[in-house]
Design a protein around this motif. Structure first.
Motif, PDB file in Angstrom:
ATOM      1  N   PRO A  94       0.814  -1.232   0.000  1.00  0.00           N
ATOM      2  CA  PRO A  94       0.000   0.000   0.000  1.00  0.00           C
ATOM      3  C   PRO A  94       0.841   1.274   0.000  1.00  0.00           C
ATOM      4  N   TYR A  95       1.966   1.236   0.700  1.00  0.00           N
ATOM      5  CA  TYR A  95       2.823   2.419   0.758  1.00  0.00           C
ATOM      6  C   TYR A  95       3.521   2.655  -0.575  1.00  0.00           C
ATOM      7  N   GLN A  96       3.872   1.579  -1.269  1.00  0.00           N
ATOM      8  CA  GLN A  96       4.499   1.717  -2.579  1.00  0.00           C
ATOM      9  C   GLN A  96       3.506   2.257  -3.608  1.00  0.00           C
ATOM     10  N   ILE A  97       2.252   1.845  -3.496  1.00  0.00           N
ATOM     11  CA  ILE A  97       1.227   2.388  -4.396  1.00  0.00           C
ATOM     12  C   ILE A  97       1.014   3.875  -4.098  1.00  0.00           C
ATOM     13  N   ALA A  98       1.016   4.231  -2.796  1.00  0.00           N
ATOM     14  CA  ALA A  98       0.887   5.646  -2.434  1.00  0.00           C
ATOM     15  C   ALA A  98       2.049   6.461  -2.990  1.00  0.00           C
ATOM     16  N   GLN A  99       3.246   5.877  -3.001  1.00  0.00           N
ATOM     17  CA  GLN A  99       4.400   6.571  -3.583  1.00  0.00           C
ATOM     18  C   GLN A  99       4.198   6.798  -5.074  1.00  0.00           C
ATOM     19  N   ALA A 100       3.614   5.806  -5.766  1.00  0.00           N
ATOM     20  CA  ALA A 100       3.371   5.962  -7.195  1.00  0.00           C
ATOM     21  C   ALA A 100       2.339   7.057  -7.451  1.00  0.00           C
ATOM     22  N   VAL A 101       1.309   7.119  -6.587  1.00  0.00           N
ATOM     23  CA  VAL A 101       0.309   8.183  -6.721  1.00  0.00           C
ATOM     24  C   VAL A 101       0.979   9.543  -6.505  1.00  0.00           C
ATOM     25  N   GLY A 102       1.775   9.629  -5.428  1.00  0.00           N
ATOM     26  CA  GLY A 102       2.471  10.884  -5.160  1.00  0.00           C
ATOM     27  C   GLY A 102       3.443  11.260  -6.263  1.00  0.00           C
ATOM     28  N   GLY A 103       4.179  10.266  -6.782  1.00  0.00           N
ATOM     29  CA  GLY A 103       5.115  10.531  -7.870  1.00  0.00           C
ATOM     30  C   GLY A 103       4.416  11.035  -9.112  1.00  0.00           C
ATOM     31  N   SER A 104       3.230  10.515  -9.393  1.00  0.00           N
ATOM     32  CA  SER A 104       2.469  10.965 -10.562  1.00  0.00           C
ATOM     33  C   SER A 104       2.013  12.408 -10.391  1.00  0.00           C
ATOM     34  N   ILE A 105       1.551  12.745  -9.171  1.00  0.00           N
ATOM     35  CA  ILE A 105       1.139  14.129  -8.904  1.00  0.00           C
ATOM     36  C   ILE A 105       2.342  15.069  -9.012  1.00  0.00           C
ATOM     37  N   LEU A 106       3.492  14.632  -8.481  1.00  0.00           N
ATOM     38  CA  LEU A 106       4.702  15.448  -8.566  1.00  0.00           C
ATOM     39  C   LEU A 106       5.121  15.674 -10.015  1.00  0.00           C
ATOM     40  N   PHE A 107       4.959  14.650 -10.856  1.00  0.00           N
ATOM     41  CA  PHE A 107       5.338  14.828 -12.256  1.00  0.00           C
ATOM     42  C   PHE A 107       4.428  15.848 -12.923  1.00  0.00           C
ATOM     43  N   LEU A 108       3.152  15.890 -12.514  1.00  0.00           N
ATOM     44  CA  LEU A 108       2.263  16.951 -12.995  1.00  0.00           C
ATOM     45  C   LEU A 108       2.795  18.310 -12.555  1.00  0.00           C
ATOM     46  N   GLY A 109       3.297  18.382 -11.312  1.00  0.00           N
ATOM     47  CA  GLY A 109       3.900  19.623 -10.831  1.00  0.00           C
ATOM     48  C   GLY A 109       5.110  20.030 -11.650  1.00  0.00           C
ATOM     49  N   ILE A 110       5.905  19.040 -12.098  1.00  0.00           N
ATOM     50  CA  ILE A 110       7.074  19.344 -12.937  1.00  0.00           C
ATOM     51  C   ILE A 110       6.626  19.901 -14.279  1.00  0.00           C
ATOM     52  N   ILE A 111       5.557  19.328 -14.852  1.00  0.00           N
ATOM     53  CA  ILE A 111       5.036  19.843 -16.124  1.00  0.00           C
ATOM     54  C   ILE A 111       4.599  21.297 -15.958  1.00  0.00           C
ATOM     55  N   LEU A 112       3.941  21.593 -14.842  1.00  0.00           N
ATOM     56  CA  LEU A 112       3.472  22.961 -14.608  1.00  0.00           C
ATOM     57  C   LEU A 112       4.638  23.933 -14.472  1.00  0.00           C
ATOM     58  N   ILE A 113       5.667  23.567 -13.713  1.00  0.00           N
ATOM     59  CA  ILE A 113       6.793  24.493 -13.534  1.00  0.00           C
ATOM     60  C   ILE A 113       7.544  24.684 -14.845  1.00  0.00           C
ATOM     61  N   LEU A 114       7.620  23.652 -15.678  1.00  0.00           N
ATOM     62  CA  LEU A 114       8.277  23.812 -16.978  1.00  0.00           C
ATOM     63  C   LEU A 114       7.488  24.759 -17.875  1.00  0.00           C
ATOM     64  N   ILE A 115       6.154  24.657 -17.824  1.00  0.00           N
ATOM     65  CA  ILE A 115       5.317  25.579 -18.592  1.00  0.00           C
ATOM     66  C   ILE A 115       5.561  27.019 -18.142  1.00  0.00           C
ATOM     67  N   ILE A 116       5.605  27.218 -16.819  1.00  0.00           N
ATOM     68  CA  ILE A 116       5.818  28.560 -16.278  1.00  0.00           C
ATOM     69  C   ILE A 116       7.205  29.074 -16.646  1.00  0.00           C
ATOM     70  N   PHE A 117       8.221  28.231 -16.507  1.00  0.00           N
ATOM     71  CA  PHE A 117       9.589  28.653 -16.816  1.00  0.00           C
ATOM     72  C   PHE A 117       9.723  29.053 -18.280  1.00  0.00           C
ATOM     73  N   ILE A 118       9.201  28.232 -19.183  1.00  0.00           N
ATOM     74  CA  ILE A 118       9.298  28.540 -20.615  1.00  0.00           C
ATOM     75  C   ILE A 118       8.560  29.839 -20.931  1.00  0.00           C
ATOM     76  N   ASN A 119       7.395  30.028 -20.309  1.00  0.00           N
ATOM     77  CA  ASN A 119       6.649  31.261 -20.534  1.00  0.00           C
ATOM     78  C   ASN A 119       7.435  32.480 -20.065  1.00  0.00           C
ATOM     79  N   LEU A 120       7.986  32.394 -18.842  1.00  0.00           N
ATOM     80  CA  LEU A 120       8.708  33.545 -18.288  1.00  0.00           C
ATOM     81  C   LEU A 120      10.018  33.818 -19.021  1.00  0.00           C
ATOM     82  N   ALA A 121      10.601  32.790 -19.600  1.00  0.00           N
ATOM     83  CA  ALA A 121      11.875  32.959 -20.302  1.00  0.00           C
ATOM     84  C   ALA A 121      11.693  33.472 -21.724  1.00  0.00           C
ATOM     85  N   PHE A 122      10.569  33.086 -22.375  1.00  0.00           N
ATOM     86  CA  PHE A 122      10.467  33.351 -23.810  1.00  0.00           C
ATOM     87  C   PHE A 122       9.184  34.064 -24.252  1.00  0.00           C
ATOM     88  N   PHE A 123       8.071  33.928 -23.533  1.00  0.00           N
ATOM     89  CA  PHE A 123       6.788  34.359 -24.081  1.00  0.00           C
ATOM     90  C   PHE A 123       6.038  35.388 -23.250  1.00  0.00           C
TER      91      PHE A 123
END
Length: 554
Positions: free
Chosen positions: A459-488
């Protein structure tokens, strides 16, 4: 003549070098984050890696890119910009050295990453012997370290010029903090450079047959613990000197901030043995000494917490807040430049408590080499530090690129911060609980077997996978923000906020700028903590051959 400290904007020439560092840092975040997601999916037992990719290969990529590349490049870029803002534009010579350092670091990163991707260096981010990597991997790491020294030299040159032009005056607070962190990094990396150059690289090249594993691990952790503070002190720079300006308040005490950084320099390096409490070959008395020195670091951490919350409360009172926590309500929660780093600050409370457990001899026996330790690192480095770095990038990137943080990006940045916090609550929380149940770190699901204990971890390993998936969404968001602030993002002027001390008459004691004193004390502490243990390690190395020895059991 206008003082250079009144400069409100980083020179565009310095800004280009700082942004070059950020480009590499965010590329590392994207690739390293993807590898982290794959790890959590594999550990859930519901996913297998495709195309013959090895779990320990992606584990190494994640650790090296996130723990070494992302942090080092971001920190050097931030400090380079901070010194340019507060101590004046870097000279052409300093800027040239900074660019050389950047390219040396970048080439080294490419060399090390290539070997990992070719499955020639699946040795994890700690690269412990007797795990052996291709010599190009070790040479690449050496380039990263040497390049960072050159980057640091450029910063020291500008600081030294300011001191020469302003005799008898305390240096700007941000510049002073950056130099403390740079000096600590240079002193600490002497350890990892020594083990790589004199042990691991000759061993990988076949020039020697064996290495002394205990010596190599000790040299790594001489570096490995101050590495944590190398990550943390730039976040403290933001908390101490930048957040007060963002909220409209004042720095509680300039002198207190400088003293806390001095204490971090003194007590962050001679404490590596607390990562080696379960290892033979080190006298328990020396382990005890370094545990005591480790706990000394709690003092500047508590000083920082006091200073920050004093700043928040005084600001709140100035806005009419009453009651014990009335000030909390009037803080600028709709400003991502404050909210995102504040989430990082709050996360450091449980992270610090976990660090006390890790450094305690008896309690360390419970969690040592369990995934609890991984969860702890994800609270400190991957939450407190990284969220503060994100908060810095929301104003520093547009400042350097001549753009504006728009309302839309500000709102998205706040969402990103909370997404990150929620994902880390799942992942790091599950790691802590699984660690208390004995779940090992650095292990794929397939290595656990089907024992009753392993089934208890699922159960804890599945929770880690859920958390890791949410964190990867957070990485996508920060990359969108960084690219926008750097170029657009729209063209405009974004402030580089630098706070002022509440007591404008306060003058920091010049003893804080006495580098001979502080470096001398640091050297004495290191010599005292390591000389006799190193002599013991060499004189009492395991039997088997002359010279360096390999401990096969490790």
């Amino acid at each position: 003549m206008i003082s250079q400290t009144t400069k409100l904007k980083v020179d565009p020439r310095d800004g280009k070098l700082a942004m070059a560092h950020f480009y590499v840092a965010f590329i590392a975040l994207a690739l390293g984050g993807l590898m982290g997601l794959l790890q959590t999916l594999v550990r859930s037992g519901k996913f297998e890696l495709p195309w013959g990719i090895d779990y320990y290969q992606i584990l190494t990529v994640h650790g090296v890119l996130m723990g070494l590349v992302l942090t080092t490049f971001f920190i050097m870029g931030f400090q380079y910009a901070a010194i340019s803002r507060t101590a004046g534009t870097h000279s052409p010579a300093a800027r040239r050295i900074g660019w050389i350092g950047f390219w040396v670091m970048t080439v080294g990163t490419i060399m090390a990453a290539t070997m990992v991707l070719l499955k020639e260096a699946s040795v994890l981010y700690t690269f412990y012997a007797p795990l052996k990597a291709h010599w190009i991997f070790y040479l690449g790491l050496t380039f990263v370290v040497v390049g960072s020294w050159l980057d640091g030299a450029a910063q020291i040159m500008t600081y030294a010029r300011w001191r020469k032009e302003n005799p008898g005056k305390p240096s700007p607070l941000l510049s002073f903090m950056a130099i403390i962190n740079t000096v600590m990094w240079i002193v600490a990396t002497l350890g990892v450079a020594s083990t790589v150059l004199f042990q691991l690289l000759p061993w990988s090249l076949g020039l020697v047959d064996t290495v002394d594993v205990l010596v190599s691990r000790t040299l790594f952790w001489y570096f490995g613990h101050p590495l944590v503070y190398f990550w943390l002190l730039p976040a403290y720079m933001c908390w101490y000197a930048i957040i007060p300006k963002i909220i409209g308040g004042k720095i509680f005490s300039d002198s207190l901030a400088r003293l806390s950084f001095i204490l971090f320099l003194l007590f962050s390096i001679p404490v590596g043995f607390h990562h080696q409490l379960t290892e033979p070959g080190i006298d328990p008395a020396w382990k005890f000494l370094q545990v005591v020195l480790t706990f000394m670091v709690i003092i500047p951490s508590l000083m920082t917490a006091f200073s920050l919350f004093a700043t928040f409360e005084r600001y709140g009172r100035s806005k009419g807040a009453t009651g014990l926590f009335g000030w909390f309500k009037v803080l600028p929660w709709k400003d991502a430049r404050f909210t995102v780093p504040f989430i990082g600050m709050a996360s450091f409370i449980p992270a610090g408590a976990g660090g006390i457990i890790n450094a305690s001899n008896q309690m360390n026996q419970v969690v040592h080499n369990t995934i609890w330790v991984t969860g702890h690192f994800h609270l400190t480095a991957a939450t407190s530090v990284v969220l503060t770095f994100f908060g810095i990038s929301y104003w520093l990137v547009p400042h350097l690129t001549g753009r504006k943080l728009t309302k839309a990006m500000n709102k998205l940045a706040i969402i990103q911060g909370w997404v990150w916090f929620i994902g880390m609550a799942f992942m790091s929380g599950a790691m802590h609980f699984q660690g208390l149940l004995g779940g090992p770190r650095r292990s794929a699901f397939s290595t656990y077997g089907d024992s009753a204990q392993a089934l208890e971890w699922i159960p804890y390993q599945i929770a880690q996978a859920v958390g890791g998936s949410i964190l990867f969404l957070g990485i996508i968001l920060i990359l969108i923000i960084f690219i926008n602030l750097a170029f657009f993002a729209p063209k405009g002027e974004e402030e580089f906020p630098v706070g002022e001390a509440e007591n404008s008459e306060e003058k920091a004691p010049m003893i804080f700028e006495n580098w001979k004193l502080w470096l001398g004390i640091t050297a004495l502490l290191i010599i005292f903590a390591y000389t006799i243990p190193f002599i013991d390690m060499i004189q009492n190395a395991p039997p088997g051959s002359e010279g360096f020895k390999t401990w096969g059991s490790w």
